[in-house]
Design an enzyme around this catalytic site. Structure first.
Site, PDB file in Angstrom:
ATOM      1  N   ASP A   1     -10.266  -9.283   1.336  1.00  7.92           N
ATOM      2  CA  ASP A   1     -11.318  -8.543   2.050  1.00  7.92           C
ATOM      3  C   ASP A   1     -12.500  -8.222   1.149  1.00  7.92           C
ATOM      4  OD1 ASP A   1     -10.023  -8.514   4.458  1.00  7.92           O
ATOM      5  OD2 ASP A   1      -9.252  -6.468   4.257  1.00  7.92           O
TER       6      ASP A   1
ATOM      7  N   SER B   1       0.272  -3.570   4.956  1.00  5.04           N
ATOM      8  CA  SER B   1      -0.904  -3.029   4.288  1.00  5.04           C
ATOM      9  C   SER B   1      -0.408  -1.960   3.317  1.00  5.04           C
ATOM     10  CB  SER B   1      -1.852  -2.426   5.317  1.00  5.04           C
ATOM     11  OG  SER B   1      -2.773  -1.584   4.662  1.00  5.04           O
TER      12      SER B   1
ATOM     13  N   ARG C   1      -9.071   8.907  -3.050  1.00  5.86           N
ATOM     14  CA  ARG C   1     -10.433   8.555  -2.606  1.00  5.86           C
ATOM     15  C   ARG C   1     -11.520   9.410  -3.252  1.00  5.86           C
ATOM     16  NH1 ARG C   1      -6.818   5.028  -1.457  1.00  5.86           N
ATOM     17  NH2 ARG C   1      -7.380   3.485   0.098  1.00  5.86           N
TER      18      ARG C   1
ATOM     19  N   ASP D   1      -9.218   6.160   5.558  1.00  7.35           N
ATOM     20  CA  ASP D   1      -9.873   5.990   4.263  1.00  7.35           C
ATOM     21  C   ASP D   1     -11.384   5.849   4.387  1.00  7.35           C
ATOM     22  OD1 ASP D   1      -7.568   6.329   2.742  1.00  7.35           O
ATOM     23  OD2 ASP D   1      -6.942   4.268   3.122  1.00  7.35           O
TER      24      ASP D   1
END
Ligand code: ARG
Length: 408
Positions: free
Chosen positions: A16, A178, A97, A126
Site C-alpha cells: 500500500d 491485517s 499513532r 487509525d
C-alpha cells in the site's frame, strides 16, 4: 520549473504505502519524503524499507527509532492509567499513532512540507488518530489519505497499477490478516476472523505460545514500580524499554496475553479483533494490583472511572488534547505512592496474584486480622451502623417496610 510541494508520508514499506509513494508523485505531483517509524514492531530491517523508498524516487527517507520516546512518554502514561479500551484492549495501535504523528509533523516543518499522507483505510480508527493528532500539532498542514481516494479497491487492481507504474511488487503472498504491532502488543484483524464464529487460527499468534503448550511448571515473576512506573523485574532494575521487552518474553512463553473481542470502532462499526499483549497485560495487571493497596477506596473508585475515560479518549485519537492532559495531571498526583512489588504466578495462560508489598501500603494487618494483635475498635461499629442505616430506616418508617416497597 516551479518547485513542487512536499508531502511527508508515513511509510511502512508494504504494498500500500509503496504504491502511495508513486501515486503521490504521479497523481498529485508532489515530492515525497518517506518516514518509517520504529515503535518496536517485528519488522526486522527498517534500513531496507528506507532504501526501497529512495529507489522509488522519494527525495528523502528516514527510519526513525521512536521506541525510547514511545515508552518513556506514552507507554508510561498508559500504565499509570491502566489503559484498556472497553476494559480489555491495551490500546497498542492507538498509543503508537501520536508518537509517529509528532515525528511526521516535525519532519514536515524541517523540510518545509505542506502535506502529510498516510496509508490508512477509510473504515478504521487509525486514520482518525493520525489526522486528529496532526490537526492538534499543526492545524495548517494538509492531509492526503490516498486509500480513501483512489479506485484501487482490490489487491489485484493495486498490483496492476503497481506494475504499470514501476512499483516493486512484494514477492510474498498477500498476508491473510491485517496486522499492526509494536512493543505494546500485536493486533490481528480481517480474513477468516471477520466471521465472528470462526475460531482464531493457530497461525495468527507470534508473541505468545499456545497455553496448552506452555511449560508444565509455573513461573513466578516479581514486578517492582516506582511512582506508578515499572522499575524492575525479579529485582533487576531496568529502563522501561528493556523492561517491556522482558515482560513480553516472560508472559509470552507462559501463554498469557491473548485477547479475542468484539470492539466498537470510532466510526460506529463493531469489529472482531484478536490481540496478543503479553507484556502490556502483565504490567497493567501488576500496576492495578499495586494501586489496590496504595490508593484509598474513594480514590480507586474515581480512578477506575478516569481510567476508562482515558482509554476512550486515547482510542478516539485525542492524545494531544486538553482532556488527556487533565487526566494525566490527576495521575501525576495519584501515582505518588504507587511504589512497591507485586509477585505473580504464571501458568499455562493464567496469571494469579501471589504476593504484594509496598512501603506505602494502606493495608494494615493489625486492622484486618481476626487473630492476635487486633487494633480495630469493634465497639465503634454499632454507632457507625446506626448512622449508616439511618437513611434506609427513615425511608422504611415513612413509606412502608422495604419488603412491601419494591419496584414494579
Ligand atoms: N482495532 C485496533 C485499534 O483500532 C487495532 C487497529 C490495527 N490496525 C491495523 N492497521 N491493523 O486500535
Amino acid at each position: 520549473m516551479a518547485e513542487k510541494e512536499k508531502v511527508v508520508l508515513a511509510y511502512s514499506g508494504g504494498l500500500d504505502t509503496s504504491v502511495i509513494v508513486r501515486w503521490l508523485q504521479t497523481e498529485k505531483n508532489l515530492d515525497v519524503i518517506a518516514i518509517c517509524g520504529n515503535v518496536g514492531q517485528d519488522e526486522k530491517d527498517l534500513e531496507w524499507v528506507k532504501e526501497k523508498a529512495l529507489k522509488m524516487g522519494a527525495i528523502h527517507s528516514e527510519a526513525l527509532d521512536m521506541r525510547e520516546e514511545y515508552c518513556n512518554t506514552i507507554v508510561k502514561s498508559a500504565i499509570q492509567a491502566n489503559g484498556e479500551y472497553e476494559g480489555v484492549y491495551p490500546l497498542l495501535s492507538a498509543l503508537s499513532r501520536p508518537v509517529i504523528s509528532k515525528h511526521l509533523v516535525d519532519i514536515a516543518h524541517q523540510y518545509g512540507a505542506t502535506t502529510i499522507a498516510h496509508g490508512c483505510t477509510g473504515k478504521g480508527n487509525d486514520q482518525v488518530r493520525f489526522e486528529t493528532c496532526i490537526h492538534a500539532l499543526d492545524p495548517s498542514l494538509k492531509i492526503i489519505a490516498p486509500v480513501r481516494e483512489w479506485d484501487l479497491t482490490t489487491r489485484e487492481s493495486e498490483m496492476d497499477w503497481a506494475s504499470q507504474h514501476d512499483v516493486p511488487i512484494p514477492v510474498t503472498k498477500k498476508k491473510p490478516y491485517s496486522i499492526d504491532d509494536n512493543l505494546w502488543g500485536r493486533a490481528i484483524e480481517c480474513g477468516v476472523l471477520e466471521d465472528s464464529w470462526n475460531q482464531p487460527p493457530a497461525d495468527i499468534w507470534t508473541m505468545t505460545v499456545d497455553p496448552t503448550e506452555a511449560p508444565d511448571t509455573p513461573e513466578f515473576v516479581e514486578i517492582s514500580f516506582e511512582q506508578g512506573v515499572p522499575s524492575a523485574i525479579n529485582g533487576e532494575k531496568m529502563d522501561l524499554l528493556p523492561l517491556v521487552i522482558e515482560a513480553n518474553k516472560i508472559a509470552g512463553r507462559n501463554g498469557y496475553g491473548r485477547i479475542d473481542m468484539i470492539e466498537d470502532r470510532v466510526v460506529g462499526i463493531k469489529s472482531r479483533e484478536c490481540y496478543e499483549c503479553p507484556g502490556s497485560m502483565l504490567l497493567i495487571e501488576a500496576h492495578k494490583a499495586l494501586e489496590s493497596i496504595t490508593l484509598d477506596r474513594e480514590t480507586l473508585k474515581l480512578k477506575q472511572h478516569m481510567d476508562q475515560e482515558w482509554a476512550s479518549q486515547v482510542y478516539y485519537g485525542y492524545w494531544f488534547s486538553q482532556v488527556r492532559n487533565a487526566i494525566d495531571a490527576f495521575n501525576a498526583y495519584t501515582q505518588k505512592f504507587v511504589s512497591g512489588t507485586v509477585r505473580f504466578k504464571l501458568y499455562k495462560g493464567s496469571l494469579l496474584m501471589d504476593g504484594i508489598k509496598s512501603d506505602y501500603s494502606l493495608y494494615d494487618e493489625s486492622l484486618a486480622t481476626y487473630g492476635e494483635g487486633d487494633t480495630f475498635d469493634r465497639t465503634a461499629s454499632k454507632g457507625f451502623i446506626d448512622l449508616h442505616s439511618l437513611m434506609t430506616s427513615t425511608w422504611s418508617k415513612a413509606q412502608g417496610p422495604a419488603s412491601g416497597n419494591q419496584p414494579a
